[in-house]
Design an enzyme around this catalytic site. Structure first.
Site, mmCIF file in Angstrom:
data_model
loop_
_atom_site.group_PDB
_atom_site.id
_atom_site.type_symbol
_atom_site.label_atom_id
_atom_site.label_comp_id
_atom_site.label_asym_id
_atom_site.label_seq_id
_atom_site.Cartn_x
_atom_site.Cartn_y
_atom_site.Cartn_z
ATOM 1 N N ARG A 167 58.375 20.964 107.157
ATOM 2 C CA ARG A 167 59.261 20.444 108.215
ATOM 3 C C ARG A 167 60.665 20.129 107.699
ATOM 4 O O ARG A 167 61.367 19.282 108.249
ATOM 5 C CB ARG A 167 58.661 19.198 108.877
ATOM 6 C CG ARG A 167 57.490 19.544 109.779
ATOM 7 C CD ARG A 167 57.571 18.732 111.059
ATOM 8 N NE ARG A 167 56.657 19.255 112.052
ATOM 9 C CZ ARG A 167 56.042 18.503 112.960
ATOM 10 N NH1 ARG A 167 56.233 17.208 112.986
ATOM 11 N NH2 ARG A 167 55.266 19.041 113.851
ATOM 12 N N ARG A 202 64.092 17.532 112.127
ATOM 13 C CA ARG A 202 64.320 16.249 112.782
ATOM 14 C C ARG A 202 64.958 15.136 111.970
ATOM 15 O O ARG A 202 65.425 14.174 112.542
ATOM 16 C CB ARG A 202 62.991 15.772 113.360
ATOM 17 C CG ARG A 202 61.865 15.753 112.338
ATOM 18 C CD ARG A 202 60.531 15.953 112.982
ATOM 19 N NE ARG A 202 59.472 15.751 111.969
ATOM 20 C CZ ARG A 202 58.257 15.403 112.237
ATOM 21 N NH1 ARG A 202 57.897 15.185 113.482
ATOM 22 N NH2 ARG A 202 57.369 15.258 111.293
ATOM 23 N N ARG A 235 69.897 19.498 118.701
ATOM 24 C CA ARG A 235 68.827 19.052 119.603
ATOM 25 C C ARG A 235 69.405 18.431 120.870
ATOM 26 O O ARG A 235 68.811 18.503 121.938
ATOM 27 C CB ARG A 235 67.947 18.035 118.860
ATOM 28 C CG ARG A 235 66.680 17.693 119.594
ATOM 29 C CD ARG A 235 65.781 16.801 118.771
ATOM 30 N NE ARG A 235 66.368 15.477 118.582
ATOM 31 C CZ ARG A 235 65.870 14.558 117.764
ATOM 32 N NH1 ARG A 235 64.816 14.825 117.024
ATOM 33 N NH2 ARG A 235 66.443 13.377 117.665
ATOM 34 N N ASP A 262 57.618 27.348 115.767
ATOM 35 C CA ASP A 262 56.550 26.417 116.105
ATOM 36 C C ASP A 262 55.235 27.177 116.140
ATOM 37 O O ASP A 262 55.214 28.351 116.530
ATOM 38 C CB ASP A 262 56.806 25.767 117.473
ATOM 39 C CG ASP A 262 55.917 24.552 117.681
ATOM 40 O OD1 ASP A 262 54.810 24.712 118.231
ATOM 41 O OD2 ASP A 262 56.301 23.449 117.272
ATOM 42 N N TYR A 294 44.770 22.858 120.464
ATOM 43 C CA TYR A 294 45.796 22.653 121.499
ATOM 44 C C TYR A 294 45.473 23.424 122.783
ATOM 45 O O TYR A 294 45.692 22.932 123.884
ATOM 46 C CB TYR A 294 47.171 23.072 120.975
ATOM 47 C CG TYR A 294 47.718 22.125 119.943
ATOM 48 C CD1 TYR A 294 48.254 20.889 120.316
ATOM 49 C CD2 TYR A 294 47.685 22.440 118.588
ATOM 50 C CE1 TYR A 294 48.757 19.999 119.362
ATOM 51 C CE2 TYR A 294 48.178 21.556 117.634
ATOM 52 C CZ TYR A 294 48.712 20.341 118.026
ATOM 53 O OH TYR A 294 49.193 19.465 117.084
#
Length: 343
Positions: free
Chosen positions: A26, A30, A39, A75, A152
């Site tokens: 990652r 973020r 973003r 993703d 998911y």
């Protein structure tokens, strides 16, 4: 043209290097202010599906933090999306799949897609990234492991236990294996296309492997990961990261994967004992420890490097970097590895 920094590739081949390579799961995203600006302007799937943006985000940690490898900004849920399921990503809430798979009829709504048609934006991004990287460091492509993707697709959202997904597998095993095989076939085609577009290494993320006991892990996860590794290992190095599934390291090593990712819940010595000497280990700094003072980070990173030793080892975190980690703390992690010498 030769790769200027090929530490990662050499380590995955088992060659000795002056220091271990370092990158962070990652790392593109973020915690970086430059990413947060993007973003604020673009939605999640705009960022993923616009090759220019995916390229810019992938390169940010190379320039800002100085890691030894880039990992594609994308993703794992682009796969169920390509198979025909709607996926929404809500900032700070996580993924929602409004019409999950529950019955045989639901399986008829999805397919093993033509990846070039449905996921072309990923391959375009990879080509662009390779061009912009200009052989500075290798590029890691990736996909989710079939078990994690099933979680998911059946649960319809994130969960700590994925009990609905597990119940689906236990009460409708035939259906579950059919779905797992469809995901596997899609993933093989997807990863082969990533390699063709220019990815130098592939990582398979099984984020929810640790929800399964050893027998269920082998039955519902490992046999499908094994198919993926077999299909790719002649073309590229494959790293398997099955979070929480330390009990399966020996069996994962037997798949022919070049590397195995580790979380922070297993000691380096034990991991090596289970995995053997023919595979590269990657990990396993607790991402929350990056919130410690820089002096503590430096000390603990050096301890980790010594514990793993100089053969077949890639420094990394034991899971993805947290959004609230200060950039200079991430940099301290990377710099400590880069300044380290085995001599």
């Amino acid at each position: 043209m030769t790769m200027k920094n090929d530490l990662l590739l050499r380590t995955l081949k088992g060659q000795l290097t002056d220091r271990p390579p370092v990158w962070m799961m990652r790392q593109a995203g973020r915690y970086l202010p430059q990413y947060i600006k993007l973003r604020e302007k673009y939605s999640f799937f705009e960022r993923v599906q616009t090759p220019g943006l995916a390229c810019e985000i992938t390169l940010q940690p190379i320039d800002i933090v100085g890691v030894d490898a880039a990992i594609l900004f994308s993703d794992i849920l682009v796969v169920p999306q390509a198979m025909g399921l709607e996926v929404q990503l809500i900032e700070s809430k996580g993924p929602i799949l409004p019409k999950p798979i529950k019955t045989r009829g639901d399986l008829e709504r999805i397919c093993v897609p033509d990846v070039d048609e449905r996921l072309h934006y990923v391959f375009e991004a990879i080509q662009l990234i390779k061009q912009e990287l200009n052989e500075r460091v290798p590029l890691i492509g990736f996909a989710g492991a079939p078990w994690t993707i099933l979680c998911y697709m059946v649960q319809g959202q994130g969960s700590k236990t994925f009990d609905e997904a597990k119940a689906f597998c236990y009460t409708q095993p035939e259906l579950a294996h059919h779905l797992l095989q469809m995901i596997t076939d899609t993933t093989i085609a997807y990863l082969k296309a990533q390699v063709k577009a220019g990815a130098d290494v592939i990582q398979i993320f099984d984020s929810w492997a640790g929800l399964l006991g050893k027998h269920d892990f082998e039955n519902m996860s490992l046999q499908y990961i094994s198919q993926i590794v077999s299909a790719l290992k002649e073309e590229t190095a494959v790293i398997v990261f099955a979070k929480g599934a330390w009990y399966g390291l020996k069996e994962m090593a037997a798949t022919g994967a070049a590397g195995l990712g580790l979380d922070w819940c297993i000691e380096p010595e034990l991991a090596r004992l289970f995995a053997g000497n023919q595979v590269t280990l990657q990990g396993n700094f607790d991402p929350a420890k990056l919130l410690s003072p820089v002096s503590v980070i430096r000390k603990e990173v050096k301890e980790m490097l010594r514990a793993f030793g100089k053969e077949r080892y890639i420094a990394n975190l034991g899971h993805g970097i947290l959004p609230n980690v200060p950039v200079d703390h991430a940099k301290a992690f990377v710099d400590t590895v880069k300044e380290f010498s085995w001599s």
